[in-house]
Design an enzyme around this catalytic site. Structure first.
Site, PDB file in Angstrom:
ATOM      1  CG  HIS A  34      -0.234  -0.251   2.512  1.00 57.70           C
ATOM      2  ND1 HIS A  34       0.576   0.701   3.087  1.00 57.70           N
ATOM      3  CD2 HIS A  34      -0.177  -1.337   3.324  1.00 57.70           C
ATOM      4  CE1 HIS A  34       1.080   0.221   4.212  1.00 57.70           C
ATOM      5  NE2 HIS A  34       0.641  -1.017   4.375  1.00 57.70           N
ATOM      6  CG  HIS A  37       4.311  -1.680   1.937  1.00 57.45           C
ATOM      7  ND1 HIS A  37       3.006  -2.106   1.963  1.00 57.45           N
ATOM      8  CD2 HIS A  37       4.932  -2.329   2.951  1.00 57.45           C
ATOM      9  CE1 HIS A  37       2.846  -2.977   2.935  1.00 57.45           C
ATOM     10  NE2 HIS A  37       3.988  -3.135   3.560  1.00 57.45           N
ATOM     11  CD  GLN A  61       6.817 -10.951  11.018  1.00 55.65           C
ATOM     12  OE1 GLN A  61       7.892 -11.018  10.426  1.00 55.65           O
ATOM     13  NE2 GLN A  61       6.156  -9.805  11.104  1.00 55.65           N
ATOM     14  CB  SER A 185      -2.371  -1.474   8.260  1.00 53.70           C
ATOM     15  OG  SER A 185      -2.293  -2.859   8.534  1.00 53.70           O
ATOM     16  NE  ARG A 187      -1.970  -7.545  11.007  1.00 53.85           N
ATOM     17  CZ  ARG A 187      -2.028  -8.860  11.238  1.00 53.85           C
ATOM     18  NH1 ARG A 187      -3.174  -9.490  11.168  1.00 53.85           N
ATOM     19  NH2 ARG A 187      -0.937  -9.526  11.569  1.00 53.85           N
TER      20      ARG A 187
HETATM   21  O1  PAF Z   1       6.831  -4.923   9.025  1.00 52.91           O
HETATM   22  C1  PAF Z   1       6.762  -5.967   8.334  1.00 52.91           C
HETATM   23  O2  PAF Z   1       6.138  -6.003   7.276  1.00 52.91           O
HETATM   24  C2  PAF Z   1       7.476  -7.222   8.812  1.00 52.91           C
HETATM   25  O3  PAF Z   1       7.433  -7.324  10.193  1.00 52.91           O
HETATM   26  C3  PAF Z   1       8.924  -7.319   8.302  1.00 52.91           C
HETATM   27  C4  PAF Z   1       9.789  -6.208   8.816  1.00 52.91           C
HETATM   28  C5  PAF Z   1       8.917  -7.306   6.778  1.00 52.91           C
HETATM   29  C6  PAF Z   1       9.535  -8.647   8.771  1.00 52.91           C
HETATM   30  O4  PAF Z   1       8.794  -9.732   8.333  1.00 52.91           O
END
Ligand code: PAF
Length: 280
Positions: A34, A37, A61, A185, A187
């Site tokens: 988005h 980024h 994660q 985001s 999401r």
């Molecule tokens: O912020 C994110 O999108 C993720 O946590 C990252 C830094 C790409 C690590 O997977």
């Protein structure tokens, strides 16, 4: 634009770039790109001779398998966006490529992963440290770009660079917001229309909370924020904390000579949204 799937192929290309004397910028992402980024990509493109964008939904994660499953993925559209931005190199590894075997490393993140997100998402930041360290090791960037929306992540990545003694400059990029204030985001596209209309309440509440610092103590501001969410049946406040921006310690008094940031996480219709605002 070249899309690499293996660390080996990517490293060979990057070795050649390094030899030519160009600096390398890294924008790590989990895709579903988005404007947040693309603002990182634009900044990184302007500050480096070559740019690598990575797209990898990192399983380590996610503490909740359902969340990992539901995380938005749209590789074709992401590549189209990056192509239109004239990105040089995109790295899209598989899980097997990044984790040929289980990553058992446990990073000492001190207090940084014990608060806020760390309390609610067990091992999340250790997983972030695992993948970010692997990406740093593979790309060996001069600069890496992270959005301030994930404020705690940004502080932890800075800590990681110190911990691993890496010569990488971490560049923090401002939160990009929708016109109604909602922090961008990946999401957000998971919100239904009703929830999407409610979501700007999070940023509005942060702004109002900041205004209250003239006459309420930090703990009173926190209680006020909690009370605001009690009136929002569709939203569940996970936390609101006012912390300083280095060790993420609680701010108890506005007189403390630290940069203060209000951090919040809210569940809305099963979607977890985070945001933050500097209170100085
Ligand atoms: O912020 C994110 O999108 C993720 O946590 C990252 C830094 C790409 C690590 O997977």
């Amino acid at each position: 634009m070249i899309v690499y799937r293996t660390k080996n192929d990517l490293s060979l290309h990057l070795d050649a770039i390094r030899k030519s004397g160009k600096s390398i910028g890294l924008v790590p992402t989990m895709g579903a790109l988005h404007k947040g980024h693309t603002s990182l990509v634009e900044k990184a493109a302007g500050e480096n001779g070559a740019l690598v964008v990575t797209i990898f939904v990192n399983p380590t994660q996610f503490n909740d398998p359902a969340d990992l499953e539901a995380y938005p993925r749209n590789l074709d559209k992401d590549l189209e966006i990056l192509q239109s931005m004239k990105v040089d190199i995109v790295f899209v590894p598989s899980v097997k490529e990044m984790y040929p075997e289980e990553d058992k490393r446990s990073f000492d993140l001190g207090n940084l992963d014990k608060v806020m997100e760390g309390k609610h998402r067990k091992d999340h930041f250790n997983g972030v440290a695992q993948i970010v360290s692997k990406l740093f090791e593979t790309v060996k960037p001069d600069r890496a770009y992270f959005g301030q929306k994930d404020f705690q992540q940004l502080i932890i990545v800075r800590h990681l660079v110190d911990l691993l003694n890496l010569d990488i400059t971490i560049v923090a990029c401002p939160i990009i917001r929708e016109v109604d204030g909602l922090a961008m985001s990946s999401r957000n596209i998971m919100l239904n229309t009703e929830d999407r209309n409610l979501a700007p309440f999070i940023h509005i509440t942060l702004q109002l909370a900041r205004e209250k610092r003239g006459f309420l103590a930090p703990a009173e501001v926190k209680s006020w924020v909690i009370s605001q969410f009690e009136n929002q049946p569709r939203m569940k406040l996970e936390y609101f904390e006012i912390v300083e921006d280095k060790a993420l310690q609680h701010v108890n008094d506005w007189g403390e000579k630290v940069n203060k940031v209000g951090c919040i996480a809210v569940q809305l219709g099963g979607v977890r949204l985070i945001d933050n605002l500097f209170f100085d």
